[in-house]
Design an enzyme around this catalytic site. Structure first.
Site, PDB file in Angstrom:
ATOM      1  CB  THR A   1       3.184   0.811   7.907  1.00 54.31           C
ATOM      2  OG1 THR A   1       3.398  -0.157   8.820  1.00 54.31           O
ATOM      3  CG2 THR A   1       2.721   2.091   8.394  1.00 54.31           C
TER       4      THR A   1
ATOM      5  NE  ARG B   1      -7.034  14.586   1.590  1.00 53.77           N
ATOM      6  CZ  ARG B   1      -6.053  13.907   0.759  1.00 53.77           C
ATOM      7  NH1 ARG B   1      -5.162  13.255   1.788  1.00 53.77           N
ATOM      8  NH2 ARG B   1      -5.630  14.107  -0.181  1.00 53.77           N
TER       9      ARG B   1
ATOM     10  CG  MET C   1      -5.324   4.799   6.803  1.00 56.91           C
ATOM     11  SD  MET C   1      -6.902   4.085   7.403  1.00 56.91           S
ATOM     12  CE  MET C   1      -7.126   4.694   8.857  1.00 56.91           C
ATOM     13  CD  GLU C   2      -2.354  10.818   2.659  1.00 61.76           C
ATOM     14  OE1 GLU C   2      -2.419  12.203   2.577  1.00 61.76           O
ATOM     15  OE2 GLU C   2      -1.202  10.105   2.148  1.00 61.76           O
TER      16      GLU C   2
ATOM     17  CG  HIS D   1       0.018  -0.963  10.446  1.00 61.66           C
ATOM     18  ND1 HIS D   1       0.950  -1.064   9.137  1.00 61.66           N
ATOM     19  CD2 HIS D   1      -0.888  -1.854  10.504  1.00 61.66           C
ATOM     20  CE1 HIS D   1       0.453  -2.102   8.561  1.00 61.66           C
ATOM     21  NE2 HIS D   1      -0.564  -2.494   9.093  1.00 61.66           N
TER      22      HIS D   1
ATOM     23  CB  VAL E   1       0.159   5.928   5.394  1.00 57.94           C
ATOM     24  CG1 VAL E   1      -0.081   7.454   5.366  1.00 57.94           C
ATOM     25  CG2 VAL E   1       0.658   5.528   6.829  1.00 57.94           C
ATOM     26  N   GLY E   2      -1.408   5.446   2.688  1.00 55.62           N
ATOM     27  CA  GLY E   2      -2.079   6.010   1.682  1.00 55.62           C
ATOM     28  C   GLY E   2      -3.704   5.480   1.292  1.00 55.62           C
TER      29      GLY E   2
END
Length: 147
Positions: free
Chosen positions: A42, A121, A49-50, A77, A46-47
């Site tokens: 997970t 962001r 998606m960023e 997730h 996340v990384g």
């Protein structure tokens, strides 16, 4: 930052899940993780998606002078994915408030919807940001020396 960076901008980004992104490989130095399922972690998701969001707004910032850093993640997730599948991440800018940019994002692995959620962001001046981090590293070094 370009004034053209505004709500409604859509983007997509593809990324093949590498072996190093699975739970046992990513956390190889944590014994109990070696026995966990060999699926996309997970934290790595996340990384990804960023990174998709970063890539999505790249045409609207003066890269590399202007960059962005993640400040809010709110992802679910939804399905496990093994290494070797390619994630297709689709997103949209849903709000721009000064330097803050908010996204709606989802990812599919070719079989299942893997992730969905929102992300925020902040657009930064890389030189100023890096100077602050250099100061913080010095402060951390001093703190460590005092212990």
């Amino acid at each position: 930052m370009s004034p053209d960076l505004k709500a409604g901008i859509q983007f997509s980004w593809s990324y093949m899940i590498p072996e190093r992104a699975t739970v046992p490989n990513l956390y190889h130095d944590t014994a109990f993780c070696l026995d966990m399922p060999d699926v996309l972690a997970t934290g790595y998701l996340v990384g990804m998606m960023e990174l998709a969001c970063t890539n999505g707004i790249m045409p609207y910032v003066d890269w590399p002078r202007e960059q962005s850093v993640g400040v809010v993640v709110n992802f679910s997730h939804l399905a496990a994915s093994p290494a070797g599948l390619t994630l297709e991440v689709k997103g949209e800018v849903i709000e721009v408030d000064g330097r803050r940019v908010k996204f709606r994002v989802e990812a599919w692995d070719g079989i299942d919807k893997v992730c969905e959620g929102t992300h925020e962001r902040i657009i930064i001046d890389a030189q100023k940001f890096n100077a602050k981090m250099a100061d913080k590293k010095l402060a951390a070094k001093k703190l460590k020396a005092e212990l």
